[in-house]
Design an enzyme around this catalytic site. Structure first.
Site, mmCIF file in Angstrom:
data_model
loop_
_atom_site.group_PDB
_atom_site.id
_atom_site.type_symbol
_atom_site.label_atom_id
_atom_site.label_comp_id
_atom_site.label_asym_id
_atom_site.label_seq_id
_atom_site.Cartn_x
_atom_site.Cartn_y
_atom_site.Cartn_z
ATOM 1 N N ASP A 62 0.820 -1.208 0.000
ATOM 2 C CA ASP A 62 0.000 0.000 0.000
ATOM 3 C C ASP A 62 0.857 1.262 0.000
ATOM 4 O O ASP A 62 0.420 2.321 -0.442
ATOM 5 C CB ASP A 62 -0.926 -0.005 1.218
ATOM 6 C CG ASP A 62 -1.759 1.263 1.321
ATOM 7 O OD1 ASP A 62 -2.584 1.484 0.426
ATOM 8 O OD2 ASP A 62 -1.576 2.025 2.287
ATOM 9 N N HIS A 102 -6.708 6.770 3.274
ATOM 10 C CA HIS A 102 -6.886 7.931 2.407
ATOM 11 C C HIS A 102 -5.698 8.177 1.486
ATOM 12 O O HIS A 102 -5.698 9.133 0.720
ATOM 13 C CB HIS A 102 -7.136 9.177 3.267
ATOM 14 C CG HIS A 102 -8.311 9.029 4.183
ATOM 15 N ND1 HIS A 102 -9.616 9.129 3.745
ATOM 16 C CD2 HIS A 102 -8.389 8.763 5.508
ATOM 17 C CE1 HIS A 102 -10.442 8.940 4.762
ATOM 18 N NE2 HIS A 102 -9.721 8.704 5.846
ATOM 19 N N ARG A 103 -4.688 7.303 1.581
ATOM 20 C CA ARG A 103 -3.501 7.489 0.736
ATOM 21 C C ARG A 103 -3.873 7.434 -0.743
ATOM 22 O O ARG A 103 -3.364 8.204 -1.559
ATOM 23 C CB ARG A 103 -2.448 6.425 1.060
ATOM 24 C CG ARG A 103 -1.156 6.596 0.268
ATOM 25 C CD ARG A 103 -0.091 5.591 0.669
ATOM 26 N NE ARG A 103 0.505 5.945 1.945
ATOM 27 C CZ ARG A 103 0.435 5.183 3.029
ATOM 28 N NH1 ARG A 103 -0.233 4.047 2.987
ATOM 29 N NH2 ARG A 103 1.010 5.559 4.151
ATOM 30 N N SER A 104 -4.780 6.538 -1.090
ATOM 31 C CA SER A 104 -5.148 6.371 -2.501
ATOM 32 C C SER A 104 -5.786 7.632 -3.072
ATOM 33 O O SER A 104 -5.523 7.997 -4.224
ATOM 34 C CB SER A 104 -6.108 5.188 -2.660
ATOM 35 O OG SER A 104 -7.279 5.385 -1.884
#
Length: 371
Positions: free
Chosen positions: A200, A281-283
């Site tokens: 991720d 929320h990285r995406s």
């Protein structure tokens, strides 16, 4: 000095997603790197090395061991800060974009660098031996078989890529330097996968396979044979395309900060990630950065639904798959469907914009007829 002639980036056949992921990271290294997963012989390492070779030169602080950016005073190394404190000005000089290959056997000290504590205690001098992160600053850091690298070392690399700084502290002594680089990891999934937590952390992930189209396979053979027969001549033939792409990346970097987006764009991204139940929320942030880089690369001042779709193709597949209770294939099918919808929506919007522009032109002509 290595004078080896590299296969041109623009001469690589197919593998569009891989090349696009690399280019977008070159436009904006803050995206967070790309993981390329695929079988052997699919041009993974060739593409990474070729990208570094065509990247434009960067301006660095002269005589700085870490290649500090003279236009970024907030991210200078400890030595450059001390030079400024001593009243010294920081002259600049151009430097080719570095390419650093990290061996699988690399240790933490080899990556982050080491402080000579004994020298500091006995002589009162701080001595720092730079590591891989220093060598890769403002360049490309390539890790082949990243899945075989120690997890702790991978964590350090990803943390540094996210922070943009490397801080080493030992026995109350600290040293820091910028560590901004394009992180490219490659791996063969047959030799084991990365832990989901590490997977991720890579902004983009691309899965590539051998090309099955017969014409493309023939072209691959032709180009490779021509390159092996005369590397210099082959590269000279492709140099105009290499120069054009290099200029396009440089121009995209210059306008990147000015690329705009709207609340509707943010809602589109959030709707996409929440609808696919993507954790964290990285995406969302990666898609936004990728969309801005895509718009800048295309020479546009604001992002579109198509930019969001193209970024999502790179940012979401390895995140949709994650999660022990998810049916990964269904998740990927839903992802492909949503991305296709975004592309269609973007195409319809563009057609409507062109039609409206034509109507406006006709109205202007009628209002101001040529005598």
């Amino acid at each position: 000095m290595n004078n080896r002639v590299l296969f041109p980036f623009t001469a690589i056949v197919g593998q569009e997603r891989m090349l696009r992921a690399l280019i977008l990271n070159a436009v904006d290294p803050r995206i967070g790197g790309v993981l390329i997963r695929g079988e052997r012989g699919t041009a993974k390492s060739t593409a990474a090395r070729a990208l570094a070779a065509l990247l434009p030169e960067v301006k660095v602080v002269a005589e700085c061991r870490f290649g500090c950016d003279p236009h970024d005073p907030a991210h200078l190394c400890t030595e450059c800060l001390e030079r400024i404190a001593a009243g010294e000005s920081l002259p600049t000089q151009p430097r080719p974009t570095p390419f650093v290959n990290l061996p699988v056997s690399a240790t933490e000290d080899r990556v982050v660098g080491t402080l000579d504590i004994e020298r500091a205690i006995q002589h009162g001098q701080r001595a720092f031996e730079p590591g891989v992160l220093a060598a890769a600053n403002r360049g490309l850091l390539y890790i082949d078989e990243v899945n075989l690298l120690d997890d702790h070392v991978v964590d350090i690399l990803l943390d540094s890529a996210a922070m943009g700084m490397n801080i080493v502290e030992r026995e109350g002594i600290s040293f820091s330097h910028p560590a901004r680089f394009i992180l490219v990891g490659t791996m063969n999934p047959e030799e084991g996968d990365l832990r989901p937590q590490l997977l991720d952390r890579f902004a983009f992930s691309v899965e590539i396979r051998g090309i099955l189209d017969k014409r493309q396979r023939v072209e691959i053979m032709r180009r490779n044979i021509a390159f092996e027969a005369d590397p210099d001549m082959f590269r000279a033939e492709w140099q105009p395309q290499e120069d054009a792409l290099s200029r396009q990346i440089e121009e995209a970097r210059a306008v990147l900060e000015g690329v705009r987006y709207t609340s509707a764009d943010l809602l589109t991204i959030a709707d996409l990630t929440s609808g696919l139940e993507v954790d964290g929320h990285r995406s969302d942030l990666v898609i936004l950065k990728g969309a801005r880089a895509q718009a800048a690369f295309d020479g546009r001042e604001r992002i579109s639904s198509r930019d969001i779709a193209l970024a999502a193709e790179l940012a979401l597949p390895h995140r949709v798959k994650s999660g022990p209770f998810r049916k990964s294939e269904m998740g990927l099918e839903a992802l492909d469907e949503r991305i296709e919808q975004l592309k269609v929506s973007a195409q319809v919007s563009e057609e409507q914009r062109l039609e409206e522009a034509e109507v406006d032109d006709e109205a202007k002509k009628k209002a101001n007829p040529v005598k």
